[in-house]
Motif scaffolding. Structure first.
Motif, mmCIF file in Angstrom:
data_model
loop_
_atom_site.group_PDB
_atom_site.id
_atom_site.type_symbol
_atom_site.label_atom_id
_atom_site.label_comp_id
_atom_site.label_asym_id
_atom_site.label_seq_id
_atom_site.Cartn_x
_atom_site.Cartn_y
_atom_site.Cartn_z
ATOM 1 N N TYR A 1 0.836 -1.211 0.000
ATOM 2 C CA TYR A 1 0.000 0.000 0.000
ATOM 3 C C TYR A 1 0.869 1.259 0.000
ATOM 4 O O TYR A 1 0.567 2.251 -0.682
ATOM 5 C CB TYR A 1 -0.902 0.007 1.236
ATOM 6 N N TYR A 2 1.935 1.193 0.771
ATOM 7 C CA TYR A 2 2.828 2.353 0.851
ATOM 8 C C TYR A 2 3.440 2.641 -0.511
ATOM 9 O O TYR A 2 3.498 3.807 -0.954
ATOM 10 C CB TYR A 2 3.918 2.079 1.885
ATOM 11 N N LEU A 3 3.897 1.552 -1.189
ATOM 12 C CA LEU A 3 4.498 1.743 -2.511
ATOM 13 C C LEU A 3 3.489 2.296 -3.504
ATOM 14 O O LEU A 3 3.805 3.154 -4.338
ATOM 15 C CB LEU A 3 5.062 0.420 -3.020
ATOM 16 N N ILE A 4 2.256 1.784 -3.411
ATOM 17 C CA ILE A 4 1.214 2.265 -4.341
ATOM 18 C C ILE A 4 0.903 3.734 -4.075
ATOM 19 O O ILE A 4 0.770 4.544 -5.007
ATOM 20 C CB ILE A 4 -0.057 1.404 -4.197
ATOM 21 N N ARG A 5 0.788 4.074 -2.787
ATOM 22 C CA ARG A 5 0.458 5.465 -2.454
ATOM 23 C C ARG A 5 1.533 6.438 -2.938
ATOM 24 O O ARG A 5 1.240 7.564 -3.317
ATOM 25 C CB ARG A 5 0.306 5.609 -0.934
ATOM 26 N N ASN A 6 2.762 5.960 -2.917
ATOM 27 C CA ASN A 6 3.864 6.857 -3.279
ATOM 28 C C ASN A 6 4.313 6.705 -4.724
ATOM 29 O O ASN A 6 5.295 7.318 -5.133
ATOM 30 C CB ASN A 6 5.064 6.594 -2.348
ATOM 31 N N ASN A 7 3.610 5.892 -5.477
ATOM 32 C CA ASN A 7 3.924 5.761 -6.892
ATOM 33 C C ASN A 7 3.394 6.992 -7.630
ATOM 34 O O ASN A 7 2.255 7.405 -7.425
ATOM 35 C CB ASN A 7 3.285 4.482 -7.437
ATOM 36 N N ASP B 1 8.727 -1.813 -10.814
ATOM 37 C CA ASP B 1 9.414 -3.039 -10.383
ATOM 38 C C ASP B 1 9.240 -3.309 -8.896
ATOM 39 O O ASP B 1 9.058 -4.468 -8.485
ATOM 40 C CB ASP B 1 10.906 -2.935 -10.712
ATOM 41 N N ALA B 2 9.319 -2.260 -8.069
ATOM 42 C CA ALA B 2 9.204 -2.450 -6.618
ATOM 43 C C ALA B 2 7.820 -2.948 -6.239
ATOM 44 O O ALA B 2 7.668 -3.837 -5.399
ATOM 45 C CB ALA B 2 9.512 -1.139 -5.897
ATOM 46 N N ILE B 3 6.801 -2.361 -6.888
ATOM 47 C CA ILE B 3 5.426 -2.789 -6.597
ATOM 48 C C ILE B 3 5.216 -4.220 -7.058
ATOM 49 O O ILE B 3 4.630 -5.045 -6.355
ATOM 50 C CB ILE B 3 4.411 -1.846 -7.257
ATOM 51 N N ARG B 4 5.749 -4.523 -8.258
ATOM 52 C CA ARG B 4 5.592 -5.874 -8.788
ATOM 53 C C ARG B 4 6.325 -6.896 -7.897
ATOM 54 O O ARG B 4 5.811 -7.977 -7.627
ATOM 55 C CB ARG B 4 6.117 -5.937 -10.220
ATOM 56 N N ALA B 5 7.494 -6.542 -7.431
ATOM 57 C CA ALA B 5 8.258 -7.441 -6.571
ATOM 58 C C ALA B 5 7.532 -7.662 -5.242
ATOM 59 O O ALA B 5 7.477 -8.788 -4.719
ATOM 60 C CB ALA B 5 9.656 -6.863 -6.322
ATOM 61 N N LYS B 6 6.983 -6.568 -4.706
ATOM 62 C CA LYS B 6 6.273 -6.689 -3.432
ATOM 63 C C LYS B 6 4.997 -7.510 -3.603
ATOM 64 O O LYS B 6 4.629 -8.299 -2.720
ATOM 65 C CB LYS B 6 5.945 -5.302 -2.892
ATOM 66 N N GLN B 7 4.344 -7.336 -4.739
ATOM 67 C CA GLN B 7 3.135 -8.117 -5.006
ATOM 68 C C GLN B 7 3.478 -9.600 -5.138
ATOM 69 O O GLN B 7 2.757 -10.477 -4.636
ATOM 70 C CB GLN B 7 2.452 -7.618 -6.280
ATOM 71 N N ASP B 8 4.595 -9.896 -5.832
ATOM 72 C CA ASP B 8 5.037 -11.288 -5.957
ATOM 73 C C ASP B 8 5.338 -11.879 -4.585
ATOM 74 O O ASP B 8 5.000 -13.026 -4.296
ATOM 75 C CB ASP B 8 6.285 -11.363 -6.849
ATOM 76 N N GLU B 9 5.990 -11.074 -3.754
ATOM 77 C CA GLU B 9 6.295 -11.531 -2.398
ATOM 78 C C GLU B 9 5.020 -11.831 -1.616
ATOM 79 O O GLU B 9 4.908 -12.850 -0.917
ATOM 80 C CB GLU B 9 7.109 -10.464 -1.663
ATOM 81 N N LEU B 10 4.043 -10.927 -1.754
ATOM 82 C CA LEU B 10 2.781 -11.116 -1.054
ATOM 83 C C LEU B 10 2.051 -12.370 -1.553
ATOM 84 O O LEU B 10 1.488 -13.130 -0.760
ATOM 85 C CB LEU B 10 1.905 -9.875 -1.242
ATOM 86 N N ASN B 11 2.099 -12.580 -2.865
ATOM 87 C CA ASN B 11 1.457 -13.776 -3.427
ATOM 88 C C ASN B 11 2.107 -15.056 -2.891
ATOM 89 O O ASN B 11 1.433 -16.043 -2.596
ATOM 90 C CB ASN B 11 1.528 -13.752 -4.947
ATOM 91 N N ARG B 12 3.438 -15.021 -2.773
ATOM 92 C CA ARG B 12 4.148 -16.188 -2.222
ATOM 93 C C ARG B 12 3.753 -16.433 -0.763
ATOM 94 O O ARG B 12 3.575 -17.563 -0.335
ATOM 95 C CB ARG B 12 5.670 -15.983 -2.330
ATOM 96 N N LEU B 13 3.644 -15.335 -0.024
ATOM 97 C CA LEU B 13 3.265 -15.463 1.383
ATOM 98 C C LEU B 13 1.855 -16.028 1.536
ATOM 99 O O LEU B 13 1.593 -16.871 2.404
ATOM 100 C CB LEU B 13 3.372 -14.112 2.088
ATOM 101 N N VAL B 14 0.946 -15.553 0.703
ATOM 102 C CA VAL B 14 -0.433 -16.058 0.745
ATOM 103 C C VAL B 14 -0.459 -17.541 0.379
ATOM 104 O O VAL B 14 -1.173 -18.346 1.001
ATOM 105 C CB VAL B 14 -1.341 -15.247 -0.198
#
Length: 380
Positions: free
Chosen positions: A174-180, A201-214
């Motif tokens: 959310y932080y990355l999206i807000r500051n994009n 790239d940062a948002i995509r990487a964080k999203q990938d990380e979140l998907n892995r965690l889920v």
């Protein structure tokens, strides 16, 4: 001599009167099984285990009846047939013939001593083997359950940790999206799906990380579910093993059954002790029977003493046989009719029928005591 005879017959250390003390317990055993069976009508697996135990106990009483009948029959043969012939042989000064009949008496007595010895072994060996088998099984199940408990605790800990990581990653995304720069001024930034591809790239990487965690969270959830299924399976196996040992694993809901099984277990211990006492009693009777054996060699001078020893033994064998006959009559009832309740499925009873049976059993149990209805039945 008469006084010494009376003293010997009243010796409680071997007197067969103790048989009477066990008989009310035999009657109570069937009633307790009936009560347990009735209370387990809604638990098919437990009901089946109680049925198996009740049938096994019924067969044990049946075997006991057969051995007691053998004891009673041998006693009767000694008293009415062999001893009179032995006495006649001694009276006519025929020591060799007396020895033959005395040896025949020894054979008969040893025969029933062996039968009683087998009953002692059967009462002792079966529970011990069963207890060892199920005790070993229970230990293995406990170890497996403890291991699963450790796994489940780790699973819960990992789930808590992954939840925290997901929460942190979500906040970071959310932080990355807000500051994009592309989305900073969009009023719809909070509605973006995490599956939407971003060029950043940062948002995509964080999203990938979140998907892995889920995905990891889902895997852990499935793992926890499988552990619980294994626990349930092992707990059911544990319950079955406990039932085999006469222990109800759910005392909160089945206290009545637990109490019944505890009493039954104690009664079966008494039955084992009963046969051990019969064994000791037979050895004592055997000694009394042959106490004058050496006197045969000198019948001219010791005839009266030998005949007195046989007369005392004859009286003791008669009392022993009578008690065995009365005992086998009660055991016969237990093995033949007392377990007819097993023919009816307790879950098929209506509430009124169930209550009627329950009250009837409790009324019969309250009437049973060493001086009560069972004693009257013995003396019939």
């Amino acid at each position: 001599m008469a006084n010494s005879t009376a003293l010997a017959l009243s010796d409680s250390s071997w007197s067969p009167d103790f048989i009477q003390e066990l008989l009310p317990s035999a009657e109570r055993t069937a009633l307790l099984y009936h009560l347990s069976f009735l209370c387990l009508g809604g638990f098919p697996k437990l009901e089946r285990k109680i049925r198996e135990q009740a049938i096994e106990t019924q067969m044990l009483f049946g075997t006991s009846k057969a051995v007691l009948l053998k004891c009673a029959g041998t006693s009767s043969n000694l008293v009415t047939s062999l001893f009179p012939i032995l006495i006649k042989a001694v009276e006519k000064n025929k020591p060799r013939l007396a020895e033959v009949y005395l040896e025949k008496a020894r054979t008969w007595i040893n025969d029933i001593i062996r039968a009683v010895g087998l009953m002692c072994m059967k009462n002792k060996k079966r529970p011990e083997e069963k207890r060892k088998k199920h005790a070993d099984n229970i230990k293995g199940l406990k170890d497996a359950l403890e291991k699963l408990e450790v796994e489940l605790k780790k699973n819960v800990s990992d789930m808590n940790e992954i939840e925290k990581r997901i929460e942190r990653s979500t906040q970071e995304l959310y932080y990355l999206i807000r500051n994009n720069q592309k989305y900073r001024y969009s009023i719809f930034w909070g509605l973006f799906s995490f599956t939407r591809p971003y060029n950043d790239d940062a948002i995509r990487a964080k999203q990938d990380e979140l998907n892995r965690l889920v995905s990891e969270k889902n895997s852990l959830r499935n793992q926890g579910w499988n552990i619980k299924i294994k626990q349930t399976d092992l707990q059911l196996q544990m319950a079955n093993s406990l039932i085999q040992l006469g222990v109800i694993p759910d005392p909160d809901h089945l206290k009545e059954v637990q109490k019944c099984l505890d009493q039954i277990r104690q009664i079966l211990v008494e039955l084992k002790e009963f046969w051990e006492k019969v064994g000791v009693m037979l050895e004592t009777l055997k000694d009394k029977t042959f106490v004058g054996e050496e006197l045969i060699e000198d019948l001219e001078d010791m005839k009266e003493e030998f005949l007195n020893s046989i007369e005392y033994a004859k009286q003791d064998w008669q009392r022993f046989g009578e008690c065995c006959q009365r005992a086998q009559n009660i055991f016969s009832i237990q093995s033949r009719t007392a377990y007819k309740f097993l023919e009816v499925n307790p879950s098929s009873l209506s509430k009124d029928e169930w209550k009627k049976q329950y009250e009837s059993i409790m009324a019969k149990l309250r009437k049973i005591n060493p001086q009560g209805s069972s004693t009257a039945a013995i003396t019939e």
